[in-house]
Scaffold this active site. Sequence first.
Site, PDB file in Angstrom:
ATOM      1  N   LYS A   1      -4.623  -6.816   3.585  1.00  0.00           N
ATOM      2  CA  LYS A   1      -4.708  -5.539   2.752  1.00  0.00           C
ATOM      3  C   LYS A   1      -5.769  -5.122   2.100  1.00  0.00           C
ATOM      4  O   LYS A   1      -6.445  -4.805   1.732  1.00  0.00           O
ATOM      5  CB  LYS A   1      -2.990  -5.938   1.938  1.00  0.00           C
ATOM      6  CG  LYS A   1      -3.738  -4.915   0.266  1.00  0.00           C
ATOM      7  CD  LYS A   1      -3.005  -3.803   0.830  1.00  0.00           C
ATOM      8  CE  LYS A   1      -2.829  -2.798  -0.639  1.00  0.00           C
ATOM      9  NZ  LYS A   1      -3.630  -2.390  -1.709  1.00  0.00           N
TER      10      LYS A   1
ATOM     11  N   SER B   1       1.007  -1.248   0.097  1.00  0.00           N
ATOM     12  CA  SER B   1      -0.179  -0.104  -0.074  1.00  0.00           C
ATOM     13  C   SER B   1       0.693   1.599   0.244  1.00  0.00           C
ATOM     14  O   SER B   1       2.193   1.291   0.472  1.00  0.00           O
ATOM     15  CB  SER B   1      -0.632   0.103   1.117  1.00  0.00           C
ATOM     16  OG  SER B   1      -1.432   0.925   1.177  1.00  0.00           O
TER      17      SER B   1
ATOM     18  N   HIS C   1      -7.544  -3.445   5.343  1.00  0.00           N
ATOM     19  CA  HIS C   1      -6.947  -1.614   4.784  1.00  0.00           C
ATOM     20  C   HIS C   1      -7.632  -1.211   3.493  1.00  0.00           C
ATOM     21  O   HIS C   1      -7.795  -0.361   3.817  1.00  0.00           O
ATOM     22  CB  HIS C   1      -5.416  -2.095   4.589  1.00  0.00           C
ATOM     23  CG  HIS C   1      -4.883  -0.727   3.951  1.00  0.00           C
ATOM     24  ND1 HIS C   1      -5.230  -0.227   2.626  1.00  0.00           N
ATOM     25  CD2 HIS C   1      -4.044   0.302   4.291  1.00  0.00           C
ATOM     26  CE1 HIS C   1      -4.643   1.199   2.827  1.00  0.00           C
ATOM     27  NE2 HIS C   1      -3.648   0.845   3.834  1.00  0.00           N
ATOM     28  N   ASN C   2      -7.812  -1.679   2.862  1.00  0.00           N
ATOM     29  CA  ASN C   2      -8.766  -0.905   1.626  1.00  0.00           C
ATOM     30  C   ASN C   2      -9.834  -0.752   1.841  1.00  0.00           C
ATOM     31  O   ASN C   2     -10.668   0.490   1.642  1.00  0.00           O
ATOM     32  CB  ASN C   2      -8.343  -2.181   0.347  1.00  0.00           C
ATOM     33  CG  ASN C   2      -6.871  -1.917  -1.156  1.00  0.00           C
ATOM     34  OD1 ASN C   2      -6.208  -1.080   0.214  1.00  0.00           O
ATOM     35  ND2 ASN C   2      -7.122  -2.318  -1.612  1.00  0.00           N
TER      36      ASN C   2
ATOM     37  N   GLU D   1      -9.718   2.622   3.537  1.00  0.00           N
ATOM     38  CA  GLU D   1      -9.772   3.925   3.035  1.00  0.00           C
ATOM     39  C   GLU D   1     -10.990   3.698   2.401  1.00  0.00           C
ATOM     40  O   GLU D   1     -10.921   5.350   2.485  1.00  0.00           O
ATOM     41  CB  GLU D   1      -8.836   2.999   2.332  1.00  0.00           C
ATOM     42  CG  GLU D   1      -8.445   3.769   0.868  1.00  0.00           C
ATOM     43  CD  GLU D   1      -7.490   3.168  -0.628  1.00  0.00           C
ATOM     44  OE1 GLU D   1      -7.923   3.319  -1.389  1.00  0.00           O
ATOM     45  OE2 GLU D   1      -6.198   2.337  -0.100  1.00  0.00           O
TER      46      GLU D   1
END
Length: 481
Positions: A182, A128, A185-186, A189
């Site tokens: 991840k 990232s 995480h996204n 986001e």
Amino acid sequence: MAAHIGLIGLAVMGQNLVLNMNDHGFNVAVFNRTTSVVDEFLNDAAKGTNVIGTHSLEELVESLQTPRIVMLMVKAGDVVDQYIDKLMPLLSAGDIIVDGGNSLYTDTNRRTALLSEHGLNFIGTGVSGGEEGARNGPSIMPGGNPAAWETVKPIFQAISAHVDGEPCCNWVGDKGAGHYVKMVHNGIEYGDMQLICEAYQLLSEGLGLNADELHTVFNEWNQGELGSYLIEITTEIFAHKDSDGLPLVEKILDTAGQKGTGKWTGINALDLGIPLTLIGEAVFARCLSSQKDERVRAAQRLPKAGVKFTGDKAAMINAIGDALYAAKLISYAQGFRLMREASKEYGFELNYGDIALMWRGGCIIRSQFLNNIKQAYNKTPDLENLLLDDFFVAAMQKADAGWRKAVVLGIELAIPTPTFSSALAYFDGYRSEKLPANLLQAQRDYFGAHTYERIDAPRGKFFHTDWTGQGGNVSATTYTV
């Protein structure tokens, strides 16, 4: 000299990771399906470096020291499997394939098992930080076969972002754990970006702030508890002028794209039964934005009342800041709660404090309070929900009144705040000792004989009522065909 690592896929992320590795003293061999891209890279961005260009997979593999490390920076999905199939006959036992794209964690589970059967090691790693992060230090989240970690660790930790001398990269867990983290995480986001957009619409459409005033507000927010990469770049966006001197942001069409990781996060939350309401609403907000033509027609057929804000503008700006901060905390709390459930369900054995450290630098969602998340898990490793930590309790209490005022403002002015309001509903629901699910369960038992538990009986004991006097004592839980 043999290369330390090979990289396949010279798009923006791949090229910048290669240059980052070269800067840190690692010899990198590169390959791209369109081989002319290799020559263009060597004659341009990589000119004067130690990067080794190759024009076939055989040449790439032959140029690597053992155990060989081949990193894929290609589009997620079938392309990854195609390259794995081509590489497997060229590699030897103990060699490593790394997938650095945004692959679905279940694909990484499958690939890790497949390569292990052939004596090869697989790592699925989230990367990232976008183009800038790849070049200067991303957040890297590796998982897969732990036997490969010590080999790739020196490279990954060297090229990752560093905060307080610590690399924003550590082993996440077995199988698809790296890509799972991840994915979350996204998802966070997605939530962060939508929250900022809702604050923007309340400030601009609701309070009438122009781009220069928005720049000032966001710049002030970035100096305090809201300080983060996304607030920082939003500040810069408001200051950017088009060729005619007008704010560029106001000329960009209001339709948002997505690549699917936020959707994956929401689907997984549904599978695990975890309320990930804010991220879900962020995904749906992008979907709604894409219906531009239909929204234009609806605006004509369903006009708003035209109510204007009258009040203390400075106080309302502070309230919107409180709402942005509190809802942002909810997003992280929901995301970490999802990871906690996934770790238990999938055997990932995630270290949540380490994940917070990995997200402090390089990545898109890096924020001031990630240190507080790390401290929360240091203090209570098995913490049920971040909202129960002292820091979060105090922060939510402080922001509560302003948060509600901002949501009410949106309601009064007909400005949508799906993530602000859904986060608030989750917060109020989470801290409610009693919810109306007793009525819901009565309804289920009425029409479907699904049974219910009673407050005056032990948990796990189920009851059924013949609500109509005609259903008898057969319930859905005991009925068999």
